[in-house]
Design a protein around this motif. Structure first.
Motif, PDB file in Angstrom:
ATOM      1  N   CYS A   1      -4.806   4.711   8.007  1.00 36.25           N
ATOM      2  CA  CYS A   1      -5.687   3.993   8.930  1.00 36.25           C
ATOM      3  C   CYS A   1      -6.486   2.944   8.168  1.00 36.25           C
ATOM      4  N   THR A   2      -6.459   1.701   8.673  1.00 43.28           N
ATOM      5  CA  THR A   2      -7.246   0.629   8.052  1.00 43.28           C
ATOM      6  C   THR A   2      -8.185   0.005   9.072  1.00 43.28           C
ATOM      7  N   ASN A   3      -8.434   0.722  10.161  1.00 37.96           N
ATOM      8  CA  ASN A   3      -9.362   0.199  11.156  1.00 37.96           C
ATOM      9  C   ASN A   3     -10.809   0.400  10.674  1.00 37.96           C
ATOM     10  N   ILE A   4     -11.774  -0.037  11.499  1.00 38.74           N
ATOM     11  CA  ILE A   4     -13.149  -0.222  11.040  1.00 38.74           C
ATOM     12  C   ILE A   4     -13.706   0.956  10.224  1.00 38.74           C
ATOM     13  N   SER A   5     -13.734   2.153  10.814  1.00 42.55           N
ATOM     14  CA  SER A   5     -14.429   3.251  10.133  1.00 42.55           C
ATOM     15  C   SER A   5     -13.733   3.648   8.836  1.00 42.55           C
TER      16      SER A   5
ATOM     17  N   LEU B   1      -4.695   2.612   1.157  1.00 41.00           N
ATOM     18  CA  LEU B   1      -3.361   2.088   1.472  1.00 41.00           C
ATOM     19  C   LEU B   1      -2.691   1.579   0.187  1.00 41.00           C
ATOM     20  N   GLU B   2      -3.478   0.890  -0.618  1.00 39.50           N
ATOM     21  CA  GLU B   2      -2.936   0.366  -1.871  1.00 39.50           C
ATOM     22  C   GLU B   2      -2.469   1.513  -2.780  1.00 39.50           C
ATOM     23  N   ALA B   3      -3.292   2.557  -2.858  1.00 38.79           N
ATOM     24  CA  ALA B   3      -2.937   3.704  -3.707  1.00 38.79           C
ATOM     25  C   ALA B   3      -1.671   4.395  -3.199  1.00 38.79           C
ATOM     26  N   VAL B   4      -1.539   4.484  -1.873  1.00 37.15           N
ATOM     27  CA  VAL B   4      -0.346   5.126  -1.312  1.00 37.15           C
ATOM     28  C   VAL B   4       0.895   4.279  -1.613  1.00 37.15           C
ATOM     29  N   CYS B   5       0.741   2.966  -1.536  1.00 35.88           N
ATOM     30  CA  CYS B   5       1.872   2.080  -1.869  1.00 35.88           C
ATOM     31  C   CYS B   5       2.260   2.254  -3.332  1.00 35.88           C
ATOM     32  N   GLU B   6       1.261   2.303  -4.164  1.00 38.72           N
ATOM     33  CA  GLU B   6       1.491   2.492  -5.598  1.00 38.72           C
ATOM     34  C   GLU B   6       2.257   3.799  -5.842  1.00 38.72           C
ATOM     35  N   ALA B   7       1.799   4.865  -5.182  1.00 31.22           N
ATOM     36  CA  ALA B   7       2.379   6.196  -5.420  1.00 31.22           C
ATOM     37  C   ALA B   7       3.788   6.333  -4.840  1.00 31.22           C
ATOM     38  N   THR B   8       4.072   5.588  -3.785  1.00 32.34           N
ATOM     39  CA  THR B   8       5.363   5.763  -3.116  1.00 32.34           C
ATOM     40  C   THR B   8       6.361   4.664  -3.450  1.00 32.34           C
ATOM     41  N   GLY B   9       5.849   3.538  -3.956  1.00 29.99           N
ATOM     42  CA  GLY B   9       6.736   2.423  -4.268  1.00 29.99           C
ATOM     43  C   GLY B   9       6.978   1.494  -3.088  1.00 29.99           C
ATOM     44  N   ALA B  10       6.198   1.667  -2.014  1.00 31.85           N
ATOM     45  CA  ALA B  10       6.331   0.753  -0.874  1.00 31.85           C
ATOM     46  C   ALA B  10       5.585  -0.542  -1.180  1.00 31.85           C
ATOM     47  N   ASP B  11       6.078  -1.637  -0.628  1.00 28.25           N
ATOM     48  CA  ASP B  11       5.475  -2.944  -0.884  1.00 28.25           C
ATOM     49  C   ASP B  11       4.105  -3.054  -0.208  1.00 28.25           C
ATOM     50  N   ARG B  12       3.108  -3.450  -0.971  1.00 30.96           N
ATOM     51  CA  ARG B  12       1.734  -3.495  -0.482  1.00 30.96           C
ATOM     52  C   ARG B  12       1.560  -4.466   0.687  1.00 30.96           C
TER      53      ARG B  12
ATOM     54  N   TYR C   1       8.091   5.641   4.131  1.00 28.75           N
ATOM     55  CA  TYR C   1       7.726   4.492   4.953  1.00 28.75           C
ATOM     56  C   TYR C   1       6.201   4.488   5.019  1.00 28.75           C
ATOM     57  N   VAL C   2       5.587   3.384   4.651  1.00 30.23           N
ATOM     58  CA  VAL C   2       4.120   3.312   4.619  1.00 30.23           C
ATOM     59  C   VAL C   2       3.663   2.172   5.521  1.00 30.23           C
ATOM     60  N   GLN C   3       2.647   2.450   6.317  1.00 33.80           N
ATOM     61  CA  GLN C   3       2.130   1.409   7.205  1.00 33.80           C
ATOM     62  C   GLN C   3       0.607   1.502   7.312  1.00 33.80           C
ATOM     63  N   GLY C   4      -0.055   0.380   7.131  1.00 35.40           N
ATOM     64  CA  GLY C   4      -1.485   0.293   7.432  1.00 35.40           C
ATOM     65  C   GLY C   4      -1.592   0.305   8.944  1.00 35.40           C
ATOM     66  N   PHE C   5      -2.321   1.281   9.500  1.00 36.10           N
ATOM     67  CA  PHE C   5      -2.222   1.532  10.936  1.00 36.10           C
ATOM     68  C   PHE C   5      -3.552   1.307  11.630  1.00 36.10           C
ATOM     69  N   GLU C   6      -3.458   1.115  12.955  1.00 40.98           N
ATOM     70  CA  GLU C   6      -4.671   0.995  13.766  1.00 40.98           C
ATOM     71  C   GLU C   6      -5.338   2.359  13.867  1.00 40.98           C
ATOM     72  N   CYS C   7      -6.567   2.354  14.385  1.00 36.09           N
ATOM     73  CA  CYS C   7      -7.386   3.566  14.433  1.00 36.09           C
ATOM     74  C   CYS C   7      -6.571   4.759  14.936  1.00 36.09           C
ATOM     75  N   LEU C   8      -6.496   5.790  14.111  1.00 38.37           N
ATOM     76  CA  LEU C   8      -5.704   6.972  14.453  1.00 38.37           C
ATOM     77  C   LEU C   8      -6.560   8.031  15.152  1.00 38.37           C
ATOM     78  N   GLY C   9      -7.817   7.712  15.429  1.00 38.29           N
ATOM     79  CA  GLY C   9      -8.671   8.664  16.139  1.00 38.29           C
ATOM     80  C   GLY C   9      -9.092   9.821  15.268  1.00 38.29           C
ATOM     81  N   ALA C  10      -9.440   9.528  14.029  1.00 34.56           N
ATOM     82  CA  ALA C  10      -9.883  10.580  13.121  1.00 34.56           C
ATOM     83  C   ALA C  10     -10.899  10.012  12.139  1.00 34.56           C
ATOM     84  N   CYS C  11     -11.845   9.217  12.660  1.00 37.34           N
ATOM     85  CA  CYS C  11     -12.831   8.529  11.819  1.00 37.34           C
ATOM     86  C   CYS C  11     -13.779   9.524  11.167  1.00 37.34           C
ATOM     87  N   ASP C  12     -13.808  10.766  11.666  1.00 39.62           N
ATOM     88  CA  ASP C  12     -14.665  11.778  11.040  1.00 39.62           C
ATOM     89  C   ASP C  12     -14.107  12.175   9.680  1.00 39.62           C
TER      90      ASP C  12
END
Lengths: 435, 237
Positions: free
Chosen positions: B122-126, B136-147, B163-174
């Motif tokens: 999740c890369t949304n506001i919270s 997200l960058e660390a996950v790309c680094e660890a998995t080899g997916a393109d940043r 498969y890595v994706q920067g995603f919209e709010c997943l409803g888990a900002c807590d």
């Protein structure tokens, strides 16, 4: 000020998600009462006089909406909107995961009240593991004879179907939700006709949020007056508030509507990290115009938030402290709506797109102060001009940020500008567009 | 096309069975247009067919099963393959193009092959306010997916594992910053957790069970003393 737990009462009790524990706590007694002892009209009247307002975002009176459905024998539907996708909102997720039977019971009672044969629970696809919990609860309800055909021997049939979405913010918009549930791309429909008259498969349809429906069994057994005893005159009941962002203890807190917003942000959620102040906060999800530190003492109610020029929305408070750049916050907010715009209406499709481009100009230093006026005017031209409110949902918060933090945008433009030269050219181009 | 001449005919297609629908569509379709595939023309695995038919049976109108059918296709083949879509179309009595149009609308459906394990960060506001971009960058680094790719619509690692994706709010900002890892919500995550997630997934183990959503108690802590009005209502029940 502690929480006022009603829906969240003993929420972490082990086994609450199972029908045994739920029933031991008195669960499904409201269903029995409603199906065997109450006239549906009486139920509707209870809901209406409870003043329960929708907990999903719009805050419309639930009982009134249910009353819009035509009476008599016809194919009617209930849709529970569990597509919780408003940034900052995560209350329905915890409610469904921990107390799924309360939702199932609420759906069944509401279906009885409006005469719906089917109750669909439309849950966002991302909540896969929560949907598993809900599905298990629905199966248990069927086994116990609380759902399906001839419920409790009353010859009343209501089927409950869990429908998993596949990732689209727009499907939280009620008419897009209906299209998606009909197996189509989730594009909003023109209103009127409103879903209460012509909704799913063309039949009268009641669409309510998870938290709204979870209040229904409580109102059915404890009565409208009991419910109204909580909250303020125009905001009855309790509300599960999702607090996140720059706070020490993010999470869901159930409060009585009307307590000061400051108590939610500071006393319950712990406020921003030590030594920092609240700079801006969204009172009702990222679609709500931002408020500032000056507004922290407002009571947290539908009416107070509206009077302050914002909205209580889904009850999701996102806090940004003094270290957060508002222009960057605006860009992050706008990008979300740009991505989620379904593209059907031009003001939304183009407006979200150009707003992002202009905010990127602010970030890259290519913008001129005139861009800020254009950003503001684009927002004004989106609002009220589309089939649904997705465009408005970007225009309202972004517009509020430019208005309330204009000087910060001006400073960002200056600070991000390349040294001498490029700035002048950009200004000239901006002037050309307006002239 | 000839609406307005008084002969326009409305056909309530939603009430038709699959066979009737197929017949009707074919009667109205130019010869070179895409047809609804016949079941005997398409080899549909039994389990897939059962899943789709069972979904069709849950709704008053079968088209509502489009999204469940596409989920079934994606589960079976890893993504919404053209063959899988054709199979679902044959079972449902729809054109493959129709199902393709539905699949392309929704973020969680993949219309091209992607890595096996799906990590949505999740890369949304919270989450952003709590380090989501860095995660997200660390996950790309660890998995080899393109940043860059991961931040703009998703990217798979070269080995096909992730498969890595920067995603919209997943409803888990807590639990920000967080990620959905093969549909399990994990958070709050630290940058070092990215390696742990990648390692566990490669080994076929459950990543970070202690950080799973279902382990989280309510934020307000132990149950507070109930409100008087709640206590009274409970004692009356």
């Amino acid at each position: 000020m502690p929480e006022t737990r009603v829906l969240f009462r003993n929420i972490d009790e082990p086994g609450l998600a199972s029908i045994e524990t739920y029933r031991r706590r008195g669960g499904y007694e409201a269903l029995r009462h409603a199906f065997t002892g109450v006239d549906p009209d009486e139920l509707l009247w209870q809901l209406e006089s409870s003043d329960l307002r929708g907990r999903g975002g719009a805050g419309f009176a639930m009982g009134k909406k249910a009353g819009f459905l035509p009476r008599g024998e016809m194919e009617k539907y209930l849709c529970c909107n569990a597509d919780e996708s408003e940034p900052g909102t995560f209350k329905d997720r915890e409610l469904m995961q921990k107390n799924p039977h309360l939702l199932v019971e609420g759906c069944l009672i509401a279906s009885l009240a409006v005469g719906a044969r089917y109750a669909f629970i439309f849950i966002r696809g991302e909540y896969w593991e929560v949907a598993d919990v809900i599905e298990a609860a629905v199966s248990e309800a069927y086994e116990a004879g609380f759902a399906g055909e001839d419920i409790l021997g009353t010859r009343c049939d209501v089927d409950v179907v869990v429908h998993r979405g596949a990732g689209a913010y727009i499907c939280g918009e009620e008419t897009a939700l209906l299209d998606s549930l009909e197996g189509k791309r989730g594009n909003p429909r023109l209103k009127p006709p409103f879903p209460a008259i012509q909704g799913l498969y063309g039949g009268p349809t009641l669409i309510n949020n998870v938290e709204t429906l979870m209040n229904v069994p409580l109102i059915a057994t404890r009565g409208a007056d009991w419910f109204k005893d909580f909250g303020s005159e125009q905001s009855a009941g309790t509300k599960v508030v999702s607090v996140s962002g720059c706070v020490e203890r993010p999470g869901n807190y159930e409060i009585e509507l009307g307590i000061p917003s400051r108590e939610i942000i500071y006393d319950l959620a712990g406020g921003p990290p030590e030594g920092r102040e609240v700079k801006a906060w969204f009172p009702g999800g990222s679609s709500a115009p931002v408020l500032t530190a000056e507004d922290l003492d407002l009571p947290y109610t539908f009416e107070a938030m509206a009077d302050a020029g914002s909205m209580l929305g889904s009850g999701a408070i996102i806090v940004a402290d003094e270290t957060v750049s508002i222009p960057e916050l605006a860009l992050r907010t706008a990008r979300f709506y740009q991505h989620e715009s379904c593209g059907k209406c031009t003001p939304c499709r183009e407006g979200t797109n150009w707003t992002v481009k202009m905010l990127e100009r602010v970030a890259s230093g290519e913008a001129t102060p005139m861009d800020l006026d254009i950003i503001a005017s684009v927002q004004e031209n989106i609002i009220g001009n589309c089939l649904c409110v997705l465009g408005d949902a970007m225009a309202m918060p972004v517009g509020s940020m430019v208005k309330k933090f204009r000087s910060e945008f001006d400073e960002a433009i200056e600070a991000n500008r390349e040294p001498a030269g490029s700035g002048g050219e950009a200004e000239h181009a901006g002037g050309g567009v307006l002239a | 096309m000839d609406a307005g001449n008084g002969h326009h005919r409305l056909i309530p297609t939603d009430d038709l069975t699959g066979a009737e629908r197929r017949e009707l569509i074919e009667s109205m379709t130019p010869e070179d247009a895409e047809r609804v595939p016949e079941l005997h023309e398409v080899e549909v695995p039994d389990d897939l067919r059962e899943q789709i038919e069972s979904a069709m049976g849950r709704y008053p109108q079968i088209r509502s099963a489009s999204i469940p059918a596409l989920w079934a296709v994606q589960r079976r083949y890893g993504w919404c393959t053209p063959d899988g879509i054709r199979q679902a179309a044959a079972v449902m009595g729809l054109t493959p193009a129709y199902l393709q149009s539905v699949a392309s609308f929704y973020d969680l459906f993949h219309t091209r092959p992607e890595g096996t394990h799906r990590v949505l960060v999740c890369t949304n506001i919270s989450c952003w306010l709590n380090g989501g971009d860095e995660l997200l960058e660390a996950v790309c680094e660890a998995t080899g997916a393109d940043r860059e790719g991961a931040a703009h619509g998703g990217a798979s690692s070269a080995d096909g594992e992730f498969y890595v994706q920067g995603f919209e709010c997943l409803g888990a900002c807590d639990m920000a910053p967080m990620a959905s890892v093969d549909e399990r919500y994990l958070g709050p995550l630290e940058l070092g957790d990215a390696d742990a997630i990648a390692t566990a997934l490669r080994a076929g183990e459950e990543p970070l069970p202690d950080k799973h959503l279902f382990r989280r108690p309510a934020a307000g802590g132990p149950e507070p003393e109930p409100d008087e009005r709640v206590k009274k209502a409970e004692s009356n029940a």
